[in-house]
Write a protein that holds these residues in place. Sequence first.
Motif, short mmCIF file in Angstrom:
data_model
loop_
_atom_site.label_atom_id
_atom_site.label_comp_id
_atom_site.label_asym_id
_atom_site.label_seq_id
_atom_site.Cartn_x
_atom_site.Cartn_y
_atom_site.Cartn_z
N HIS A 1 0.88 -1.26 0.04
CA HIS A 1 -0.07 0.00 0.17
C HIS A 1 0.84 1.09 0.07
CE1 HIS A 1 -3.61 -2.54 0.77
NE2 HIS A 1 -2.74 -3.13 1.74
N THR A 2 0.97 2.07 -1.02
CA THR A 2 1.94 3.00 -1.16
C THR A 2 1.48 4.25 -0.39
OG1 THR A 2 0.81 3.62 -3.24
CG2 THR A 2 3.12 2.33 -3.18
N ARG A 3 0.11 4.35 -0.27
CA ARG A 3 -0.74 5.57 0.81
C ARG A 3 0.11 5.63 1.84
NH1 ARG A 3 -6.84 6.06 2.51
NH2 ARG A 3 -6.73 8.03 3.42
N ILE A 4 0.46 6.99 2.07
CA ILE A 4 0.85 7.08 3.54
C ILE A 4 -0.06 7.63 4.29
CG2 ILE A 4 2.87 8.61 4.61
CD1 ILE A 4 4.22 8.61 2.06
N TYR A 5 -0.57 7.18 5.35
CA TYR A 5 -1.34 7.44 6.44
C TYR A 5 -1.07 8.65 7.31
CZ TYR A 5 -3.96 3.44 5.02
OH TYR A 5 -4.93 2.56 3.92
N ASP A 6 -1.52 9.51 7.81
CA ASP A 6 -1.22 10.39 8.61
C ASP A 6 -0.99 9.68 10.13
OD1 ASP A 6 -1.91 12.59 7.28
OD2 ASP A 6 -3.74 12.72 8.03
N VAL A 7 -1.64 8.69 10.52
CA VAL A 7 -1.52 7.90 11.70
C VAL A 7 -1.69 6.39 11.38
CG1 VAL A 7 -2.04 7.92 14.15
CG2 VAL A 7 -2.14 10.03 12.79
N ALA A 8 -0.68 5.69 11.97
CA ALA A 8 -1.07 4.15 11.98
C ALA A 8 -1.17 3.76 13.24
CB ALA A 8 0.02 3.23 11.39
N ILE A 9 -2.30 3.02 13.74
CA ILE A 9 -2.56 2.70 15.01
C ILE A 9 -2.35 1.26 15.29
CG2 ILE A 9 -4.35 2.63 17.00
CD1 ILE A 9 -5.50 5.25 15.64
N ILE A 10 -1.64 0.84 15.98
CA ILE A 10 -1.18 -0.59 16.03
C ILE A 10 -2.04 -1.18 17.48
CG2 ILE A 10 0.63 -2.33 16.31
CD1 ILE A 10 2.59 -0.19 15.57
N GLY A 11 -3.03 -1.80 17.21
CA GLY A 11 -4.01 -2.26 18.36
C GLY A 11 -5.35 -1.83 18.12
N GLY A 12 -6.52 -2.67 18.04
CA GLY A 12 -7.77 -2.01 17.82
C GLY A 12 -8.86 -2.60 18.97
N GLY A 13 -8.19 -2.53 20.17
CA GLY A 13 -9.12 -2.53 21.51
C GLY A 13 -9.57 -1.27 21.67
N PRO A 14 -9.95 -1.00 23.01
CA PRO A 14 -10.80 0.44 23.23
C PRO A 14 -9.70 1.22 23.02
CG PRO A 14 -11.38 -1.33 24.82
CD PRO A 14 -10.28 -1.96 24.14
N ALA A 15 -8.48 1.26 23.47
CA ALA A 15 -7.79 2.44 23.43
C ALA A 15 -7.38 2.82 21.76
CB ALA A 15 -6.22 2.27 23.93
N GLY A 16 -7.04 1.91 21.10
CA GLY A 16 -6.73 2.05 19.47
C GLY A 16 -7.90 2.58 18.97
N LEU A 17 -9.09 1.86 18.91
CA LEU A 17 -10.24 2.25 18.12
C LEU A 17 -10.83 3.68 18.46
CD1 LEU A 17 -12.36 -1.22 18.01
CD2 LEU A 17 -11.12 -0.06 16.24
N SER A 18 -10.61 3.71 19.95
CA SER A 18 -11.14 5.35 20.26
C SER A 18 -10.12 6.23 19.64
CB SER A 18 -11.15 5.27 21.83
OG SER A 18 -11.62 6.33 22.33
N SER A 19 -9.09 5.94 19.66
CA SER A 19 -8.09 7.04 18.96
C SER A 19 -8.57 7.00 17.45
CB SER A 19 -6.70 6.52 18.93
OG SER A 19 -6.25 6.67 20.23
N ALA A 20 -8.60 6.06 16.91
CA ALA A 20 -8.97 5.94 15.38
C ALA A 20 -10.28 6.82 15.15
CB ALA A 20 -9.13 4.45 14.86
N LEU A 21 -11.39 6.72 15.99
CA LEU A 21 -12.50 7.32 16.05
C LEU A 21 -12.35 9.04 15.92
CD1 LEU A 21 -15.78 7.24 15.71
CD2 LEU A 21 -15.97 7.42 18.14
N VAL A 22 -11.57 9.18 16.97
CA VAL A 22 -11.10 10.61 17.24
C VAL A 22 -10.51 11.45 15.76
CG1 VAL A 22 -9.95 12.66 18.51
CG2 VAL A 22 -11.23 10.73 19.50
N LEU A 23 -9.45 10.63 15.49
CA LEU A 23 -8.69 10.96 14.30
C LEU A 23 -9.40 11.02 13.16
CD1 LEU A 23 -5.37 9.39 15.69
CD2 LEU A 23 -5.67 11.74 15.09
N ALA A 24 -10.05 9.97 12.91
CA ALA A 24 -11.04 10.10 11.64
C ALA A 24 -11.83 11.17 11.39
CB ALA A 24 -11.68 8.39 11.29
N CYS A 25 -12.54 11.32 12.66
CA CYS A 25 -13.35 12.39 12.65
C CYS A 25 -12.64 13.84 12.57
CB CYS A 25 -14.14 12.49 14.24
SG CYS A 25 -15.54 11.39 14.33
#
Length: 319
Positions: free
Chosen positions: A5-29
Amino acid sequence: MSTTHTRIYDVAIIGGGPAGLSSALVLACARRSVIVIDGGAPRNAPAAAAHGLLGQEGVNPLQLLKRGREEAASYGARIAQTNVLHASGSADDGFTLVLNDDSTIHAGQLLIATGVRDALPAVAGLSRRWGRDVVHCPYCHGWEIRDQRIGLLASGQMSAMQALLFHQWSEQMTFFPNGLEFPADQLDKVRALGISIVSGTVCGIEVVDDRLTAVVMDDGAQVGLDALAVPAMTRARLDGLEGLGVDVAENAAGVAVVADAAGHTSVPGVWAAGNAINPAMQVSESASNGARVAMTINTEMVFARADRAIADSSNPVDA
Ligand SMILES: Cc1cc2nc3c(=O)[nH]c(=O)nc-3n(C[C@H](O)[C@H](O)[C@H](O)COP(=O)(O)OP(=O)(O)OC[C@H]3O[C@@H](n4cnc5c(N)ncnc54)[C@H](O)[C@@H]3O)c2cc1C
């Protein structure tokens, strides 16, 4: 087949438990491009229900995360259900993650939200009962085992104090020092609350009809119980992430990633949230910590962009 995947993400989150998914929600918003890479083994997966969670009391932990993935994805977060095998890079050059499905991810910032591994004492059968009638935390399981015969199997220096804590849920408590020494004043408190102390080594458990019924001592004696509390030692999950070089430190519960209140680790561009930095955080606190760290990541990226804009305007290309 190898995919890049050549796309460069602003943020990669390693781990999709409550901490990681909550971060993803805020960052995606916050309109950041974000990917969550999750191996699908959250710490509380063995438990049927998550307690102490306002508005979601008793929710199945895996259902909660499924909902979280859907919510984050609805704002554009990408969820990759696989493991990170290798992580490298720096804030200046960007980070690269090699995933278990052979793909490669590039990101400007990394968030470690990998949780912990619980290390149970070497007593046969414990891991099969983990999260059911072998438990670690009264706030997670105490209500379900209230007034039952609870044993506390010592695993570290905090164990006598943890026996006092569990006593709040049941007066039928037995403390098993399991060969460890405890200060006299702590044992005085244990005795003062009427908690029985059984010396010797616990070497097994008895299970009848899929229920814990007793622990077995090294002399063959059995002590009848309905639940066994085991305050396991924990270690932040950093398999494959060692190359990033984040500092870790020992605490009373085990080994955790060192991060400040905003989630900065010792490595610029690498952040951490949730149990990986503090194994005592429950689901709600892990999620709120992940959200808080995400806000800081976004804010610092905004400030860095403004700094770059100033630098660009004072060094015009055509001058
Ligand atoms: C048996 C048990 C019961 C519990 N019950 C409760 C309860 O009732 N209420 C409560 O509030 N708390 C409870 N907890 C605590 C709860 O599990 C934690 O608070 C919570 O899981 C922490 O969230 P986290 O996001 O930090 O980590 P986790 O939920 O552990 O998530 C980390 C994720 O990262 C993934 N991961 C790790 N390494 C990698 C890698 N290299 N690549 C990709 N993915 C990776 C894992 O697969 C996992 O999915 C319980 C804990 C246990 C052990």
